[in-house]
Write a protein that holds these residues in place. Structure first.
Motif, PDB file in Angstrom:
ATOM      1  N   VAL A  50       6.431   5.513  15.380  1.00  0.00           N
ATOM      2  CA  VAL A  50       7.520   5.504  14.402  1.00  0.00           C
ATOM      3  C   VAL A  50       6.951   5.680  13.000  1.00  0.00           C
ATOM      4  O   VAL A  50       5.761   5.421  12.769  1.00  0.00           O
ATOM      5  CB  VAL A  50       8.346   4.200  14.461  1.00  0.00           C
ATOM      6  CG1 VAL A  50       8.978   4.010  15.827  1.00  0.00           C
ATOM      7  CG2 VAL A  50       7.511   3.000  14.061  1.00  0.00           C
ATOM      8  N   VAL A  51       7.817   6.109  12.078  1.00  0.00           N
ATOM      9  CA  VAL A  51       7.417   6.282  10.690  1.00  0.00           C
ATOM     10  C   VAL A  51       8.467   5.661   9.780  1.00  0.00           C
ATOM     11  O   VAL A  51       9.661   5.941   9.918  1.00  0.00           O
ATOM     12  CB  VAL A  51       7.242   7.779  10.335  1.00  0.00           C
ATOM     13  CG1 VAL A  51       6.933   7.949   8.847  1.00  0.00           C
ATOM     14  CG2 VAL A  51       6.146   8.409  11.187  1.00  0.00           C
ATOM     15  N   PHE A  52       8.005   4.821   8.868  1.00  0.00           N
ATOM     16  CA  PHE A  52       8.817   4.273   7.782  1.00  0.00           C
ATOM     17  C   PHE A  52       8.309   4.867   6.483  1.00  0.00           C
ATOM     18  O   PHE A  52       7.105   5.050   6.318  1.00  0.00           O
ATOM     19  CB  PHE A  52       8.685   2.749   7.711  1.00  0.00           C
ATOM     20  CG  PHE A  52       9.509   2.011   8.716  1.00  0.00           C
ATOM     21  CD1 PHE A  52      10.700   1.411   8.352  1.00  0.00           C
ATOM     22  CD2 PHE A  52       9.088   1.906  10.032  1.00  0.00           C
ATOM     23  CE1 PHE A  52      11.466   0.721   9.277  1.00  0.00           C
ATOM     24  CE2 PHE A  52       9.841   1.217  10.970  1.00  0.00           C
ATOM     25  CZ  PHE A  52      11.040   0.629  10.595  1.00  0.00           C
ATOM     26  N   GLU A  53       9.234   5.154   5.552  1.00  0.00           N
ATOM     27  CA  GLU A  53       8.836   5.649   4.244  1.00  0.00           C
ATOM     28  C   GLU A  53       9.585   4.889   3.162  1.00  0.00           C
ATOM     29  O   GLU A  53      10.696   4.406   3.387  1.00  0.00           O
ATOM     30  CB  GLU A  53       9.121   7.151   4.110  1.00  0.00           C
ATOM     31  CG  GLU A  53       8.224   7.991   4.983  1.00  0.00           C
ATOM     32  CD  GLU A  53       8.460   9.490   4.842  1.00  0.00           C
ATOM     33  OE1 GLU A  53       9.424   9.898   4.143  1.00  0.00           O
ATOM     34  OE2 GLU A  53       7.690  10.250   5.450  1.00  0.00           O
ATOM     35  N   GLY A  54       8.960   4.808   1.997  1.00  0.00           N
ATOM     36  CA  GLY A  54       9.600   4.159   0.865  1.00  0.00           C
ATOM     37  C   GLY A  54       8.623   3.936  -0.261  1.00  0.00           C
ATOM     38  O   GLY A  54       7.510   4.454  -0.254  1.00  0.00           O
ATOM     39  N   GLN A  55       9.085   3.161  -1.235  1.00  0.00           N
ATOM     40  CA  GLN A  55       8.235   2.822  -2.363  1.00  0.00           C
ATOM     41  C   GLN A  55       8.488   1.383  -2.775  1.00  0.00           C
ATOM     42  O   GLN A  55       9.583   0.856  -2.574  1.00  0.00           O
ATOM     43  CB  GLN A  55       8.457   3.774  -3.525  1.00  0.00           C
ATOM     44  CG  GLN A  55       9.889   3.917  -3.969  1.00  0.00           C
ATOM     45  CD  GLN A  55      10.048   5.014  -4.986  1.00  0.00           C
ATOM     46  OE1 GLN A  55       9.854   4.779  -6.163  1.00  0.00           O
ATOM     47  NE2 GLN A  55      10.390   6.209  -4.550  1.00  0.00           N
ATOM     48  N   VAL A  56       7.452   0.769  -3.319  1.00  0.00           N
ATOM     49  CA  VAL A  56       7.557  -0.630  -3.694  1.00  0.00           C
ATOM     50  C   VAL A  56       8.496  -0.763  -4.899  1.00  0.00           C
ATOM     51  O   VAL A  56       8.329  -0.088  -5.900  1.00  0.00           O
ATOM     52  CB  VAL A  56       6.170  -1.257  -3.968  1.00  0.00           C
ATOM     53  CG1 VAL A  56       5.452  -0.599  -5.119  1.00  0.00           C
ATOM     54  CG2 VAL A  56       6.280  -2.740  -4.184  1.00  0.00           C
ATOM     55  N   PRO A  57       9.529  -1.618  -4.796  1.00  0.00           N
ATOM     56  CA  PRO A  57      10.433  -1.817  -5.927  1.00  0.00           C
ATOM     57  C   PRO A  57       9.859  -2.829  -6.920  1.00  0.00           C
ATOM     58  O   PRO A  57       8.990  -3.638  -6.582  1.00  0.00           O
ATOM     59  CB  PRO A  57      11.707  -2.364  -5.265  1.00  0.00           C
ATOM     60  CG  PRO A  57      11.212  -3.075  -4.052  1.00  0.00           C
ATOM     61  CD  PRO A  57       9.992  -2.306  -3.595  1.00  0.00           C
ATOM     62  N   GLU A  58      10.353  -2.791  -8.135  1.00  0.00           N
ATOM     63  CA  GLU A  58       9.927  -3.739  -9.174  1.00  0.00           C
ATOM     64  C   GLU A  58      10.134  -5.187  -8.723  1.00  0.00           C
ATOM     65  O   GLU A  58       9.402  -6.072  -9.142  1.00  0.00           O
ATOM     66  CB  GLU A  58      10.716  -3.481 -10.464  1.00  0.00           C
ATOM     67  CG  GLU A  58      10.462  -2.133 -11.106  1.00  0.00           C
ATOM     68  CD  GLU A  58       9.197  -2.098 -11.940  1.00  0.00           C
ATOM     69  OE1 GLU A  58       8.714  -3.171 -12.353  1.00  0.00           O
ATOM     70  OE2 GLU A  58       8.693  -0.982 -12.173  1.00  0.00           O
ATOM     71  N   SER A  59      11.120  -5.408  -7.869  1.00  0.00           N
ATOM     72  CA  SER A  59      11.440  -6.773  -7.432  1.00  0.00           C
ATOM     73  C   SER A  59      10.441  -7.334  -6.412  1.00  0.00           C
ATOM     74  O   SER A  59      10.558  -8.491  -6.028  1.00  0.00           O
ATOM     75  CB  SER A  59      12.846  -6.805  -6.839  1.00  0.00           C
ATOM     76  OG  SER A  59      12.916  -5.945  -5.719  1.00  0.00           O
ATOM     77  N   ALA A  60       9.469  -6.534  -5.982  1.00  0.00           N
ATOM     78  CA  ALA A  60       8.513  -6.979  -4.959  1.00  0.00           C
ATOM     79  C   ALA A  60       7.082  -7.026  -5.496  1.00  0.00           C
ATOM     80  O   ALA A  60       6.135  -6.717  -4.785  1.00  0.00           O
ATOM     81  CB  ALA A  60       8.593  -6.062  -3.742  1.00  0.00           C
ATOM     82  N   LEU A  61       6.946  -7.463  -6.756  1.00  0.00           N
ATOM     83  CA  LEU A  61       5.627  -7.481  -7.387  1.00  0.00           C
ATOM     84  C   LEU A  61       5.042  -8.882  -7.455  1.00  0.00           C
ATOM     85  O   LEU A  61       5.766  -9.872  -7.538  1.00  0.00           O
ATOM     86  CB  LEU A  61       5.721  -6.928  -8.810  1.00  0.00           C
ATOM     87  CG  LEU A  61       6.287  -5.517  -8.943  1.00  0.00           C
ATOM     88  CD1 LEU A  61       6.268  -5.084 -10.399  1.00  0.00           C
ATOM     89  CD2 LEU A  61       5.527  -4.540  -8.066  1.00  0.00           C
ATOM     90  N   ASN A  62       3.720  -8.940  -7.450  1.00  0.00           N
ATOM     91  CA  ASN A  62       3.041 -10.206  -7.692  1.00  0.00           C
ATOM     92  C   ASN A  62       2.928 -10.417  -9.209  1.00  0.00           C
ATOM     93  O   ASN A  62       3.335  -9.537  -9.985  1.00  0.00           O
ATOM     94  CB  ASN A  62       1.682 -10.240  -6.970  1.00  0.00           C
ATOM     95  CG  ASN A  62       0.683  -9.239  -7.527  1.00  0.00           C
ATOM     96  OD1 ASN A  62       0.750  -8.786  -8.664  1.00  0.00           O
ATOM     97  ND2 ASN A  62      -0.290  -8.890  -6.692  1.00  0.00           N
ATOM     98  N   PRO A  63       2.396 -11.539  -9.668  1.00  0.00           N
ATOM     99  CA  PRO A  63       2.319 -11.788 -11.115  1.00  0.00           C
ATOM    100  C   PRO A  63       1.467 -10.779 -11.898  1.00  0.00           C
ATOM    101  O   PRO A  63       1.582 -10.690 -13.119  1.00  0.00           O
ATOM    102  CB  PRO A  63       1.705 -13.186 -11.202  1.00  0.00           C
ATOM    103  CG  PRO A  63       2.034 -13.833  -9.905  1.00  0.00           C
ATOM    104  CD  PRO A  63       2.011 -12.716  -8.894  1.00  0.00           C
ATOM    105  N   PHE A  64       0.646 -10.000 -11.207  1.00  0.00           N
ATOM    106  CA  PHE A  64      -0.207  -9.022 -11.873  1.00  0.00           C
ATOM    107  C   PHE A  64       0.433  -7.642 -11.974  1.00  0.00           C
ATOM    108  O   PHE A  64      -0.161  -6.700 -12.496  1.00  0.00           O
ATOM    109  CB  PHE A  64      -1.559  -8.913 -11.155  1.00  0.00           C
ATOM    110  CG  PHE A  64      -2.284 -10.219 -11.096  1.00  0.00           C
ATOM    111  CD1 PHE A  64      -2.862 -10.772 -12.230  1.00  0.00           C
ATOM    112  CD2 PHE A  64      -2.370 -10.922  -9.916  1.00  0.00           C
ATOM    113  CE1 PHE A  64      -3.506 -11.987 -12.180  1.00  0.00           C
ATOM    114  CE2 PHE A  64      -3.013 -12.138  -9.846  1.00  0.00           C
ATOM    115  CZ  PHE A  64      -3.587 -12.679 -10.994  1.00  0.00           C
ATOM    116  N   GLY A  65       1.640  -7.489 -11.408  1.00  0.00           N
ATOM    117  CA  GLY A  65       2.347  -6.219 -11.491  1.00  0.00           C
ATOM    118  C   GLY A  65       2.040  -5.254 -10.358  1.00  0.00           C
ATOM    119  O   GLY A  65       2.362  -4.071 -10.457  1.00  0.00           O
TER     120      GLY A  65
END
Length: 158
Positions: A50-65
């Protein structure tokens, strides 16, 4: 994809895993809500891969960005589990028993498109084992890898 789609255990029990996944891709069935929340989705499913695609949203960041480890875990766990799902028979389902990820390089939320490819290595009567690799679509670099063991069982209540 409409949020009002419902899939009962009885409905799911009538189809094999690959048909179920194709139903998510074509919008017949709802996809997992976490995928929408975290900015990725299932784009391809074949028996065992299977293949999933996407991009990390701003809401899923650690304190370092950078992408939080949980984002890597969610997209890899999705690819791992669905790789196992793609080989299940009608009436079967799975749940993740354990998974492990290795984050190889950091990922910033800069619009970079990512692809997680999951491959089933073993799908037996009671367990499934899979591996997944998360790569940048444009740069081809590997960002993380994962493995899983899943429990396989009959869909309850049918």
């Amino acid at each position: 994809m409409p949020n009002d789609l419902k899939l009962t255990h009885a409905d799911a029990a009538q189809m094999d895993g690959i048909r179920f996944l194709h139903g998510i891709i074509d919008g017949t069935f709802p996809g997992p809500s976490i995928a929408g929340t975290l900015g990725f989705g299932l784009v391809r499913a074949e028996p065992g891969e299977v293949v999933f695609e996407g991009q990390v949203p701003e809401s899923a960041l650690n304190p370092f960005g950078f992408a939080h480890g949980g984002w890597f875990g969610a997209i890899l766990d999705s690819a791992l589990g669905c790789a196992v799902q793609s080989r299940l028979k009608a009436g079967q389902m799975y749940t993740t028993l354990e998974y492990k990820i290795n984050i190889i390089r950091p990922l910033q939320p800069n619009g970079k498109q990512m692809r997680a490819t999951g491959r089933a290595l073993h799908v037996g009567r009671t367990t499934g084992v899979a591996e997944s690799v998360l790569c940048g679509i444009d740069d081809g670099k590997t960002y993380a890898i994962g493995t899983t063991t899943c429990s396989i069982f009959a869909i309850p209540g049918v």
